[in-house]
Structures are given as structure tokens and as C-alpha cells.
Design a protein around this motif. Sequence first.
Motif, mmCIF file in Angstrom:
data_model
loop_
_atom_site.group_PDB
_atom_site.id
_atom_site.type_symbol
_atom_site.label_atom_id
_atom_site.label_comp_id
_atom_site.label_asym_id
_atom_site.label_seq_id
_atom_site.Cartn_x
_atom_site.Cartn_y
_atom_site.Cartn_z
ATOM 1 N N GLN A 1 0.461 -1.512 0.107
ATOM 2 C CA GLN A 1 0.126 -0.113 -0.137
ATOM 3 C C GLN A 1 0.777 0.671 0.138
ATOM 4 O O GLN A 1 0.460 2.245 -1.043
ATOM 5 N N GLU A 2 1.739 1.154 0.793
ATOM 6 C CA GLU A 2 3.206 2.288 0.873
ATOM 7 C C GLU A 2 3.267 2.797 -0.853
ATOM 8 O O GLU A 2 3.988 3.995 -0.995
ATOM 9 N N PHE A 3 3.745 1.551 -0.659
ATOM 10 C CA PHE A 3 4.722 1.894 -2.280
ATOM 11 C C PHE A 3 3.501 2.034 -3.470
ATOM 12 O O PHE A 3 3.858 2.643 -4.435
ATOM 13 N N ALA A 4 2.384 1.455 -3.513
ATOM 14 C CA ALA A 4 1.233 2.021 -4.445
ATOM 15 C C ALA A 4 0.874 3.880 -4.295
ATOM 16 O O ALA A 4 0.771 4.670 -4.805
ATOM 17 N N LYS A 5 1.207 4.013 -3.120
ATOM 18 C CA LYS A 5 1.575 5.280 -2.309
ATOM 19 C C LYS A 5 2.397 6.240 -2.955
ATOM 20 O O LYS A 5 2.016 7.388 -4.119
ATOM 21 N N LEU A 6 3.434 5.691 -3.182
ATOM 22 C CA LEU A 6 4.502 6.209 -3.691
ATOM 23 C C LEU A 6 4.494 6.887 -5.175
ATOM 24 O O LEU A 6 4.828 7.913 -5.662
ATOM 25 N N LEU A 7 4.074 5.671 -5.323
ATOM 26 C CA LEU A 7 3.528 5.659 -7.408
ATOM 27 C C LEU A 7 2.544 6.288 -7.737
ATOM 28 O O LEU A 7 2.123 6.192 -8.503
ATOM 29 N N GLY A 8 1.812 7.013 -6.939
ATOM 30 C CA GLY A 8 0.595 7.201 -6.898
ATOM 31 C C GLY A 8 -0.285 6.954 -7.417
ATOM 32 O O GLY A 8 -1.585 7.230 -7.340
ATOM 33 N N GLY A 9 -0.656 5.850 -6.781
ATOM 34 C CA GLY A 9 -1.887 4.902 -7.033
ATOM 35 C C GLY A 9 -2.028 4.065 -5.787
ATOM 36 O O GLY A 9 -2.270 4.647 -4.855
ATOM 37 N N TRP A 10 -3.014 3.081 -5.952
ATOM 38 C CA TRP A 10 -3.667 2.929 -4.318
ATOM 39 C C TRP A 10 -4.465 1.822 -4.873
ATOM 40 O O TRP A 10 -4.155 0.950 -5.601
ATOM 41 N N VAL A 11 -4.390 0.238 -3.286
ATOM 42 C CA VAL A 11 -4.532 -0.840 -3.032
ATOM 43 C C VAL A 11 -5.775 -1.107 -2.746
ATOM 44 O O VAL A 11 -6.006 -0.459 -1.488
ATOM 45 N N PHE A 12 -6.142 -1.831 -3.172
ATOM 46 C CA PHE A 12 -7.969 -1.890 -3.000
ATOM 47 C C PHE A 12 -8.815 -3.194 -2.749
ATOM 48 O O PHE A 12 -7.912 -4.312 -3.447
ATOM 49 N N VAL A 13 -9.276 -3.920 -2.657
ATOM 50 C CA VAL A 13 -9.221 -4.753 -1.615
ATOM 51 C C VAL A 13 -10.769 -5.800 -1.191
ATOM 52 O O VAL A 13 -11.329 -4.880 -0.565
ATOM 53 N N ASP A 14 -11.273 -6.258 -2.318
ATOM 54 C CA ASP A 14 -13.078 -6.937 -2.443
ATOM 55 C C ASP A 14 -12.914 -8.537 -2.034
ATOM 56 O O ASP A 14 -12.465 -9.266 -2.543
ATOM 57 N N SER A 15 -13.482 -8.456 -0.874
ATOM 58 C CA SER A 15 -13.297 -10.059 -0.569
ATOM 59 C C SER A 15 -14.109 -10.460 0.464
ATOM 60 O O SER A 15 -15.527 -9.423 1.226
ATOM 61 N N GLU A 16 -14.647 -11.839 0.411
ATOM 62 C CA GLU A 16 -16.011 -12.153 0.912
ATOM 63 C C GLU A 16 -15.489 -13.689 2.456
ATOM 64 O O GLU A 16 -14.552 -14.289 1.693
#
Length: 932
Positions: free
Chosen positions: A730-745
Motif C-alpha cells: 500500500q505504501e509503495f502504491a501511494k509513492l507511485l501515485g496509486g492505491w490498493v483496494f480489496v474486495d473479499s468474502e
Amino acid sequence: MSFKKRQILGFGLILLFLIVLLSIMVFTLNKLKANMTEIVEDRYYKVQTVMDIRQLFSRSDREILYVAIDADNKDIDNSLQTINDNHISISEGIIKLSTIANQTQSQQLLKKLDKQYTSYTDTESKIIQLIKANGSSAELNELMDEQRTKRLEVLSTLDEFKEYQEGIMIDTLKSSQQTYNDMIKFTIFAVFFSILVISTILSWMIRSTSKELQSITKVIQKINFKNLSAIPRITIQTKDEIGEIASSFNEMAGSLEEYNQKEKDFTQKISEQNWMQTGLAEIATMYQRIVDIEELGKRLITRLAPMVGASFGVFYIRRGQGEDTRFVKTASYAGEGNEAGRREFQIGEGLIGQCAIEKKSQIITDIPDKYQLITTGLGNVNPKSIIIMPVIFEDEVVGILEMASLESFTNLQQIFLQRVLETLGITINSVQGRMEIERLLKESQAQTEELQAQSEELQSQSEELQAQSEELQSQAEELRMINEQLSERTHDAEEKSRELEEAKINLEEHAEELRKSSKYKSEFMANMSHELRTPLNSILILSEMLETPEDNSLDEEKQEFARIIHSSGQDLLKLINDILDLSKVEVGKLKVQFDEMNMSEVPELLHQNFDHVALKKGLNFTVVKDENVPNIFFTDQQRFQQILKNLLSNAFKFTHEGAISVHIKNAEKENIKKLAHTEITDEWIEISVKDTGIGITNEKQKIIFEAFQQGDGATERKYGGTGLGLSISQEFAKLLGGWVFVDSEEGKGSVFTLLLPNLPSGIDLPLDEEVDSSVLTVATNENVITEKIEPDQINQEIQQLTQANKNMLSNKTVLIVDDDHRNIFALRNALESQGMEIISAENGFECLEILKEKNSVDAVLMDIMMPVMDGYETMRNIRSQEMYQELPIIALTAKAMKGDREKCLKAGASDYISKPLKIDQLLSVLRVWLAK
């Protein structure tokens, strides 16, 4: 074109012209030199060779004649030897000439000469054989005649070749002379032409610059320094430095005009204030010694009207009480006899009466054309503005002032009238009191009986005046208290300013403490990395050696123990890397390098890294990339791959059956809207990692991206791990200008979605000290490529390769410099197993002493952090000795700061390896440097 560009263009053209001229002259000189070289070296050499051949040929001819004449002479063998030697030299000379001949005619003459000389030598051989066989004189004479004829042909060809070469020399000399004359003419023409071109360029540069400067000078000369309200502007014709001067002048002119206008406005305000204060002082002086209300009204209206520019004025005084209250005209200005305004008004009657009720001033500007009020000697004039103002005393209207003007009343005039009327009520009351006192005194003189009553009435009025005086004193006291309150507020404001300044200083000190704390934290993490990696280095080396012993001294169970120790050490190393990685991200010191990457290679890379994992766990693994996804994508490739590897490692870890899929596509707008900052680019990609694993509950989906957090305690106990992988992703994604989401059951699997922007220009990030890239790689499953090879072939190749590597390192002496005995022990055992001789030292001083005593050391393994003398200073001392300039020094350190590698190489290290070491890596580096 800018002034700088004109200068560069002008002098560049001059320099280019001079370079071209010089190049032509150099080319001409080289050509002349080549001609002279050809004359001296080539042609002269050929002529000289021909002369040598001719001389040898003549000598051989004399010797053969001598042999023919005196066949019984004992020196015939010497003559034959001379003929043979000359024959060899002549043949070599002809061959040399054939080799260097570059003209067609020359080659033809040489072929002819070679053919004639061969024929000549055949005849010569026949003569020698006839002489040796004591042949008849007739045959000898016949051969001699034939030899003479061929000799003349050879000499004729030699002379022809010589004359041809001399002719070429003469032609080349003439060509060189012509070239020299042409060069002189060209030089004279080029000099004059250069002077003309340079003069033209300089004239153009000076004229264009002076023209622009003259236009600026003319505008500056037009400035009227006595009147800065309108300063002329310079027309900006160019955008160069002179244009910037003109623009700056125009800005300065605007500032001067603004300053001049402010100065005039300030002067106007001061003048208005002085006028107001002077008018108030004159009115206050006028109030003195007035004891009649009508006289007060006349003086007031007469003095006040000219001050405010009024052309007409009327002053009304309140008369009566209760319902009989009315306002009676007391005085007028510029009135027309008895018709100057109405005599009186009731309360509420007309604007005068309404003003008395509302106790507010009224200004009338929209006056009808038929409203004629102001009278002059020529007739009646319509006023432009009428003002009606009440005179208030103790919240009661005691008088009304009405004025009319041919011009509109200004704000200053209205304020002035308001200030005058504020004190006029008190003055009217005082004058009325005085008039009443005079009336009572007259009545007391006329009516002595009523003296006591009048005295009481006077006493009553005196008490009222006293009360009024006390009230005035009370008002004065209130004003004084208000002034004190204002002073206290000013003091409080100053105190608050000081408090704010102290708070600012405290904030700055706190910020400095935070900076130091961050620095200490980074230093602590680096030192802690060193302290953990140093013993870990020994554990990994020794466990790796025990895991695969060469002598098979350990049984299978002990080797398994060694493998467990080595695996645990690797897990500990991964944990250290993850903690350092997360810490570096938190303090904003992670370096990202945006560059283009090939998205078409991503599916193949993922298959290479995880196909064997999927095969081992029996899972179906697929990677799909949409065709509309751009092949070239700008991001940090290392962080991008690290995020994908973390997400896939996480998916394989928690999936026991089913499938894992990766889908790469252009991002959907609904997902992009979830981000806070989407204006950085319009191009986004979406990468989803879907698995059929254990899933995540809704309550736990928010905390799994936090450091050291997993789904629950059972998950941690069952699957292990530190819970850092998703947090780092998640922190790397922020540094690259993006984000990580999760959708789970829970129980059905999870889908992790990575959104990243395409950023060719990257994102600006603050950087300070950075951890070495060696600690930033999160451990992932290694890529294993298998190929079907016969076991015997594999064992044979391994044995050959191992033996070759051992032979390369065998009998080499290595000096290990380390203050940790565990590392020395581990390295000693690892290197001695390769046949190497080991010498150890615990600090830099011992290392230098050993090198002084022994000069047979082949390589040095240098630890950096040591007591007494560290590795940097030790390497600098070693490199200062001439005999050890080429000695391989390999720096070993467990401190993971980015600048360590450059610092080690600068201090004199040949190579750099970070701890914990890998035996294969160390041996490979040693082979490379020892092979040199």
C-alpha cells in the motif's frame, strides 16, 4: 531574437567561418605535403631502386664477360658467386618495384623488364654452363652476341622506367607549385572576405543593440521628474534582455505613478483634516461671549455656510413644550427678504418636522427643475443638493439646520457639519440658560416680591447646570476609562504577539526535535541492521556449509537441522528487510525512479516467478492482459514488480485449491473516482489479483493494510508471517501515485486491485538518507527454471566446474579483517574448504602490520565498522602504499545506508558486499578479482 542569442549567433558565425577557412587551408597544405611526400619518398625511391638495379646489372655483365674471356682463371667461382648474388638482388628490386608501382604504365614496364631479365638470365646460365663444359668458341660467341642483345633490351627498359618516373616527379612538382600559388591566392581572398563578413556581422550586432538602447534612452529622457503622475512607457519590441529592461522600466513607472497618487491622496487627507480642525476651532472661538440665541444663529449660519460651500441656509430653534412644540426660524443665509424659508414648522410637518422626529440627517439630491431657491443678481438658480441636520442635546432635538448648495455636499463637508452640530446643542443650551438668567435678573429688579422665588428658580437652574457639568465630567471620566481600556487592549495585543512569537519559537524547536528524532531513528535502524546482520552473517554461512558438507561427515538428520537453521536465518533477514522497508516509507525516504517499462513483458515475468509455485500447490494460475493496455508505461519498475510479487505471494499463501488469476486492463472511471488526487494524469491501469483462498471478513479488510496486522490470531498462527507485505504494498502504491483496494468474502476468496497512473514526469518526493537497495527487496519465491538433463551429465559438469573453481582459489592467501570472531570463524572455514590460506586481523592497525610483514597476500576482506581504526581509514592507508595499488580489497558491511557503497569504493575498495554474505556470491567475487 534575444541579445544573448544575437551575440552567440554573431560570434558563432564568425567562428564557423574561421573554422571553414582554416579547414580549407589545412586541406590544401595536406595536399601540398602529400605531393611533396610523393616526390621525395615514392618517386625518388623508385628512381634510386632502378639505378641500383642498373648498377648491379652492369656489374653482373662485367663478371660474365670476365668469365668468358678468362675461363681458366681460378677466381671464376668468385665471379659466379658475385653474378648469383647480383641476380638475387636484381630480382628482389624488381619485386619491390612491382609491389609499390601504382601507375598502369609503371606496372607494364616492370612486367616487360621482368620478362626481359628472365630471358637474359637464361642466356647467362647457358653461357656459364658452356664455359664449365669447355664448349667451342663459336657457340660461346653466338651466346655472347645473344646476351649482348638482351642486355641492351634490359638497359633500354630500365632507362625508360627511370625517365617515366622522373617525368611523373616533374609533373607532381608542377602540380605542387600550382597548388601553392592557388593557396596563396585563396588565402588573400579569404582574408579580405573574412574581414568583410566579420565587419558585416559586428555591424549588424552593434546596430541592432544600439537601436533598441536608443529607443529606451529617448523614453527615459521624456520623463518629467516634477510630475510623476503620467510617466511614458517603453514599447517592448523584443523579448530579450533589453526587452526585460524595458518591461522592468514599465513596471517601475507604474509603481512610481501609484506611489505619486498615494502621496497626493495622503496630502489631500492631511489637508482635509487640517481644514476640519481649523473650522472647528473657528466655530468654537465664535461661540465665546454669545448670550443671545438669535445672535448665535446668525453668526453660526454666516460662518458655517461659506465653509461648506452652501449658497443658502436657514437655522431653526425649538420653541414651546408638548403639543405646542415648534421650530422657529432664527437666522438665514442669502435669504430673499421675509420670504427666505418658512417661519416655523410643527413636529412632523414637512422634512424639517420629520427630521425632528427621526433625529437623523437628510440629504436631497434629486431636486425638481422648477424648485428655485437660490437668488442672485441675475435671477434664481436651482440648487443641486439640500441637507437637513438636527441639533441634538440630551437625546432631544433643540434645533435644525438646513442648507442648500449649487454643488453636491462632499463627505468631508457632511462630517464637518456633523462635528459642529455635536457641540452646538450644548452651546444652545448654555446660551438659552444665560438668556433665562438675564430675564430672571430683569424680573427680580422689577419685582422685588418675587425675588426669593426667582432665587430658588435660579438655584434650581444652577443645580441643573451643576448636574449638567457633573454629567459632562462623568462623560469625560468615561472617555478616560475608554482610553485606559484601549491602552489595556493594546497591551494585551502586545502580550499576545509575544506569546505567538514564543509559540512560533517553540514550534520551530519542536520541528527541529522531530528532525533530529527522524535522523536518530534512521541512524538507529541502520545501526540495528548492522548489529542484527553481523551475527546473522555467521549463522547463514555456517548453516549453509553444514547443509551441504563436502566430506559427507553429517548424517541426514543433522543436515536437516542445518537447513532449518539456514531457513530461519533467511526468515529473520526477510523480517529485518521488511521492518527497514516500512520504516523508510513512513519517514518519506524511499527513492522512486520513474522510467518507461514494457507492460507486454509483465505476464511472462509473473509466469516465470510463480508457475512452479502453482504447480507445487496444484493451483491453476493465469495472467491476462487486455489488448488496449499500452505497452509502454511510466512508473518505478522495481516497486511495481515488488507490489505484484507481494500480492501474488499473499494469494498463493492463503489459497489451497482452485485458481489464482491476474487481469491487467485500463482502469475503470468508477475505481479512479475513489482516489483523492486524479488530476495528475488521465491514463490509469488496473491490475486485479483474484484468488479462491480463505477470504477476509468485512471487519478485518480495513486493518490488513496496517503494519504487523493479519486477519486474526488464528491466521497468524496457522500461516505465519509478519503482516508487513500488504502494508508495504500500500505504501509503495501511494509513492507511485496509486492505491490498493480489496474486495473479499470470507470462505470464497479475495480480489486485490492495484490502480496506478502513467507518469512520464514522475512525482516529486523529498529524499534524505536512503537505505541501500539491498534491504528494499521483499523476499519472494525464487524463479526456478528446470530442464530435462541426464543426472550423470549434471554430476559430471558440477564436478568439473567445482574442481575448476577450487583450482582457481587454491593456495591463494586471503587476509580477513573483522572485529567479530564469529565472522572470522565462519569465513575461515568457508574459504579453507576451497584450499585458500587464511590470515586474520581484528582491526585496521593489525591489518597494516600484517601487510608490512607479508607481501604475499592475494586479497583482503575488509569489515567497515571496527574499533581503533575503521575500514575506511584502513583502505586509504593501504592504497597510499605503491605496492598495494592493485591489491583486491572487498568491503564487507552490515550497515545498510545507501552511500556506503560509494563511500567504500572512494576509500579504495575494489568491490562491495553487504552482510549477511552468501558463500557463492563471495567466492564468485574472489574468483573475478583473483583472476585479474
